[in-house]
Design an enzyme around this catalytic site. Structure first.
Site, PDB file in Angstrom:
ATOM      1  N   THR A 208       0.829  -1.210   0.000  1.00 49.37           N
ATOM      2  CA  THR A 208       0.000   0.000   0.000  1.00 49.37           C
ATOM      3  C   THR A 208       0.862   1.257   0.000  1.00 49.37           C
ATOM      4  OG1 THR A 208      -1.625  -1.229   1.280  1.00 49.37           O
ATOM      5  CG2 THR A 208      -1.882   1.156   1.234  1.00 49.37           C
ATOM      6  N   ASP A 236       2.555  -8.295  10.183  1.00 44.71           N
ATOM      7  CA  ASP A 236       3.852  -8.997  10.147  1.00 44.71           C
ATOM      8  C   ASP A 236       4.986  -8.133  10.701  1.00 44.71           C
ATOM      9  OD1 ASP A 236       2.530 -10.998   8.863  1.00 44.71           O
ATOM     10  OD2 ASP A 236       3.450 -10.681   6.902  1.00 44.71           O
ATOM     11  N   ARG A 281       5.054 -13.498   6.220  1.00 43.30           N
ATOM     12  CA  ARG A 281       5.381 -13.914   4.846  1.00 43.30           C
ATOM     13  C   ARG A 281       6.890 -13.828   4.604  1.00 43.30           C
ATOM     14  NH1 ARG A 281       4.504 -13.323  -0.209  1.00 43.30           N
ATOM     15  NH2 ARG A 281       2.485 -14.271   0.021  1.00 43.30           N
ATOM     16  N   MET A 394      -7.019 -16.100  12.871  1.00 44.93           N
ATOM     17  CA  MET A 394      -7.507 -15.807  14.236  1.00 44.93           C
ATOM     18  C   MET A 394      -6.691 -14.733  14.933  1.00 44.93           C
ATOM     19  SD  MET A 394      -8.442 -19.448  15.823  1.00 44.93           S
ATOM     20  CE  MET A 394      -8.413 -18.724  17.445  1.00 44.93           C
TER      21      MET A 394
HETATM   22  N1  LIG Z   1       4.536  -1.655  -6.066  1.00 41.18           N
HETATM   23  C1  LIG Z   1       3.273  -1.256  -5.963  1.00 41.18           C
HETATM   24  N2  LIG Z   1       2.856  -0.141  -6.607  1.00 41.18           N
HETATM   25  C2  LIG Z   1       1.591   0.268  -6.504  1.00 41.18           C
HETATM   26  N3  LIG Z   1       0.650  -0.361  -5.782  1.00 41.18           N
HETATM   27  C3  LIG Z   1       0.979  -1.464  -5.129  1.00 41.18           C
HETATM   28  C4  LIG Z   1       2.304  -1.984  -5.178  1.00 41.18           C
HETATM   29  N4  LIG Z   1       2.349  -3.103  -4.417  1.00 41.18           N
HETATM   30  C5  LIG Z   1       1.102  -3.281  -3.930  1.00 41.18           C
HETATM   31  N5  LIG Z   1       0.285  -2.302  -4.350  1.00 41.18           N
HETATM   32  C6  LIG Z   1      -1.138  -2.153  -4.052  1.00 41.18           C
HETATM   33  O1  LIG Z   1      -1.302  -1.938  -2.655  1.00 41.18           O
HETATM   34  C7  LIG Z   1      -2.456  -2.618  -2.168  1.00 41.18           C
HETATM   35  C8  LIG Z   1      -2.120  -3.494  -1.024  1.00 41.18           C
HETATM   36  O2  LIG Z   1      -0.966  -4.272  -1.288  1.00 41.18           O
HETATM   37  P1  LIG Z   1      -0.715  -5.685  -0.593  1.00 41.18           P
HETATM   38  O3  LIG Z   1       0.660  -6.123  -0.938  1.00 41.18           O
HETATM   39  O4  LIG Z   1      -1.832  -6.607  -0.940  1.00 41.18           O
HETATM   40  O5  LIG Z   1      -0.910  -5.404   0.947  1.00 41.18           O
HETATM   41  P2  LIG Z   1      -0.076  -4.576   1.986  1.00 41.18           P
HETATM   42  O6  LIG Z   1      -0.207  -3.146   1.667  1.00 41.18           O
HETATM   43  O7  LIG Z   1      -0.736  -4.920   3.260  1.00 41.18           O
HETATM   44  O8  LIG Z   1       1.337  -5.061   1.881  1.00 41.18           O
HETATM   45  C9  LIG Z   1      -3.028  -3.379  -3.351  1.00 41.18           C
HETATM   46  O9  LIG Z   1      -4.120  -2.663  -3.844  1.00 41.18           O
HETATM   47  C10 LIG Z   1      -1.894  -3.436  -4.336  1.00 41.18           C
HETATM   48  O10 LIG Z   1      -2.348  -3.453  -5.674  1.00 41.18           O
HETATM   49  O1  LIG Z   2      -4.807 -14.408   2.895  1.00 38.60           O
HETATM   50  P1  LIG Z   2      -4.468 -12.967   2.813  1.00 38.60           P
HETATM   51  O2  LIG Z   2      -5.589 -12.072   3.159  1.00 38.60           O
HETATM   52  O3  LIG Z   2      -3.817 -12.625   1.515  1.00 38.60           O
HETATM   53  O4  LIG Z   2      -3.426 -12.661   3.966  1.00 38.60           O
HETATM   54  C1  LIG Z   2      -2.349 -13.469   4.276  1.00 38.60           C
HETATM   55  C2  LIG Z   2      -1.107 -12.690   4.328  1.00 38.60           C
HETATM   56  O5  LIG Z   2      -1.200 -11.480   5.018  1.00 38.60           O
HETATM   57  C3  LIG Z   2      -0.002 -11.209   5.703  1.00 38.60           C
HETATM   58  O6  LIG Z   2      -0.320 -11.046   7.026  1.00 38.60           O
HETATM   59  C4  LIG Z   2       0.675  -9.996   5.238  1.00 38.60           C
HETATM   60  O7  LIG Z   2      -0.272  -9.057   4.986  1.00 38.60           O
HETATM   61  P2  LIG Z   2       0.035  -7.549   4.730  1.00 38.60           P
HETATM   62  O8  LIG Z   2       1.164  -7.438   3.773  1.00 38.60           O
HETATM   63  O9  LIG Z   2      -1.247  -7.055   4.221  1.00 38.60           O
HETATM   64  O10 LIG Z   2       0.392  -6.970   6.086  1.00 38.60           O
HETATM   65  C5  LIG Z   2       0.928 -12.376   5.467  1.00 38.60           C
HETATM   66  O11 LIG Z   2       1.603 -12.789   6.604  1.00 38.60           O
HETATM   67  C6  LIG Z   2       0.013 -13.428   4.926  1.00 38.60           C
HETATM   68  O12 LIG Z   2       0.672 -14.139   3.948  1.00 38.60           O
END
Ligand SMILES: Nc1ncnc2c1ncn2[C@@H]1O[C@H](COP(=O)(O)OP(=O)(O)O)[C@@H](O)[C@H]1O
Ligand SMILES: O=P(O)(O)OC[C@H]1O[C@](O)(COP(=O)(O)O)[C@@H](O)[C@@H]1O
Ligand SMILES: [Mg+2]
Length: 472
Positions: A208, A236, A281, A394
């Site tokens: 994000t 995480d 992860r 959980m």
């Molecule tokens: N490199 C990136 N550039 C732009 N948007 C991204 C990028 N990586 C992830 N996103 C967007 O950010 C949002 C959340 O990313 P995600 O990896 O699923 O979760 P988190 O933000 O918890 O790590 C998603 O809508 C995804 O498309």
């Molecule tokens: O099943 P989902 O919703 O993709 O979430 C699982 C994943 O979310 C995580 O908690 C990481 O999530 P975020 O990057 O959104 O913090 C990982 O540990 C896990 O692989």
């Protein structure tokens, strides 16, 4: 050699520190500000000055020059050479209310969005953003963008007010809903413009924050008078610079229940192994902290260190010893650990989630099967049982505990004060216990992995007395 008295030592430290600090040059990380590209914006007095109930005391406002140091551990005995040409101290702008703001409250239209996976406290952050904007700055147009980034361009925003959100801090998850993927920069910024949002609050993890960098860059490129702030959410705890994310402590606390159950199951069986898989992860912070606080764990496996099963110094040899000594053992593994050892089909090697993250195979199920194979091969006539517990969702699908709820309030209010002061493209978060503003670009790049060379990992080793998994 004569030992220095404590007074003398303190004096020396004070002298050295004085010298160090007086010659210290702070490398203050520059925060983007709306006036960088909109130089004609005029500051206004903070409306808190006229608040009928709250009268800001002396020291309430933060001076522009106040900073929070990134590193607070200093070695005063460091040689004089280092002190005469000290490395500049990394420092970040201190968070908090400013005397002057850059938005007329009645003209503000704020948007709040939650993206990525769940984390305890997301609803509290939303609640505090709404209540803070409303009560502190008299903002009356506050909207929730639903279903993550894609919601900007595919859904109608919902209007939020303090009455609506008043008990959201008691709910797990995010009332605004979240999603992975759906990041379309042009559509998102077009939608922000179309809706007339001029403050955008983005709650999410590392992915994000990378998206927030792009949104901020595009807004700056279009020279729009819109403040963008990120509020890091990562169960995480894999985001760098900040101390930790809200929700992390709650998740560690929840993990105790799973470890306790695994311990009881293992203790109550003949040659029982309790196996718990926890989130993480690419980082093992939850697993490490849950292990340290439980003390029932015999072996903690995280993505930052590799391990092996068979042979001298391997996991099986270690578990065999523990079973012989104690009759049971508890194993806690982070989901990202051992992924390189699990056989994958070509299709599985390519599998990604909506956001592009590699889909992991279940390390717990794999370990359970490997453990069973090993025992039946080496001890065909002895009882053995593996009880595998996977509490993944959980530990995160719960409301935040009291400490995390407090954190959510402070981080949300800090974000509001920063945006009101005209800062943009930044993240609000705690550094060494003090809230600071950090350029979002820096946060998006900073990883926070478990440092297996530091003391915390050494504590784990002393709690579990597990092998280093260094092949002979
Ligand atoms: N490199 C990136 N550039 C732009 N948007 C991204 C990028 N990586 C992830 N996103 C967007 O950010 C949002 C959340 O990313 P995600 O990896 O699923 O979760 P988190 O933000 O918890 O790590 C998603 O809508 C995804 O498309
Ligand atoms: O099943 P989902 O919703 O993709 O979430 C699982 C994943 O979310 C995580 O908690 C990481 O999530 P975020 O990057 O959104 O913090 C990982 O540990 C896990 O692989
Ligand atoms: Mg992530």
């Amino acid at each position: 050699m004569a030992l220095a008295s404590p007074e003398a030592t303190n004096l020396n430290i004070a002298k050295t520190l004085g010298k160090s600090l007086s010659s210290c040059s702070a490398n203050i990380q520059k925060l983007p500000h709306l006036t960088d590209y909109l130089p004609n914006l005029k500051p206004l007095p903070n409306p808190l000055e006229k608040n009928p109930l709250y009268h800001p005391p002396a020291g309430f406002y933060i001076n522009q020059s106040e900073v929070v140091l990134r590193h607070i551990v200093l070695d005063p005995s460091a040689d004089s050479e280092a002190l005469s040409s000290p490395t500049p101290q990394l420092a970040y702008t201190r968070a908090g209310p400013r005397r002057q703001i850059f938005f007329e409250p009645k003209d503000i239209k704020a948007a709040i969005v939650t993206c990525g996976g769940l984390c305890p406290g997301m609803n509290t952050v939303i609640r505090e953003l709404v209540v803070g904007l409303w009560e502190l700055y008299e903002v009356r147009q506050i909207y929730g963008v639903t279903a993550g980034y894609r919601g900007f361009y595919s859904r109608d925003p919902i209007e939020l007010n303090p009455k609506l959100v008043h008990n959201w801090h008691k709910k797990g998850g995010t009332v605004l809903e979240t999603s992975r993927g759906g990041f379309d920069l042009k559509k998102i910024v077009d939608a922000i413009e179309h809706h007339g949002f001029n403050q955008v609050y983005i709650i999410g993890g590392d992915g994000t924050m990378r998206g927030a960098v792009n949104i901020f860059d595009e807004i700056r490129h279009r020279k729009l008078n819109i403040g963008v702030v990120g509020i890091p959410k990562t169960v995480d705890n894999d985001i760098g610079i900040i101390d930790r994310s809200f929700g992390f402590q709650t998740a560690v606390e929840m993990a105790q229940q799973a470890i306790n159950a695994a311990h009881i199951e293992a203790e109550s069986a003949v040659n029982g192994i309790g196996l718990v898989k926890l989130m993480g992860r690419s980082t093992g912070h939850i697993t490490l902290h849950a292990t340290l606080s439980s003390r029932d764990v015999d072996c903690c496996l995280i993505p930052e260190t590799s391990f092996y099963l068979e042979g001298k110094g391997g996991l099986f040899e270690f578990l065999e010893k523990r079973l012989k000594e104690n009759g049971h053992a508890v194993l806690v593994v982070a989901e990202g650990a051992g992924q390189d050892m699990i056989p994958r089909t070509d299709a599985q090697k390519e599998q990604r989630d909506e956001s592009g993250n590699l889909v992991f195979l279940d390390v717990g199920a794999w370990l359970k099967s490997e453990l069973n194979n090993w025992w039946t091969r080496d001890h065909p006539n002895e009882l053995f049982t593996v009880k595998y517990i996977d509490p993944t969702y959980m530990i995160r699908a719960v409301p935040a505990n009291a400490t995390d709820n407090l954190y959510c309030t402070l981080v949300a209010h800090s974000a509001i004060h920063g945006v009101m002061a005209g800062y943009t493209g930044f993240v609000s978060g705690p550094i060494n216990g003090n809230y600071a503003y950090i350029p979002v670009e820096e946060v998006a790049q900073a990883r926070n992995e478990v440092d297996v060379q530091d003391h915390k990992w050494a504590w784990v080793r002393s709690v579990t007395n597990q092998p280093d998994f260094v092949k002979p």
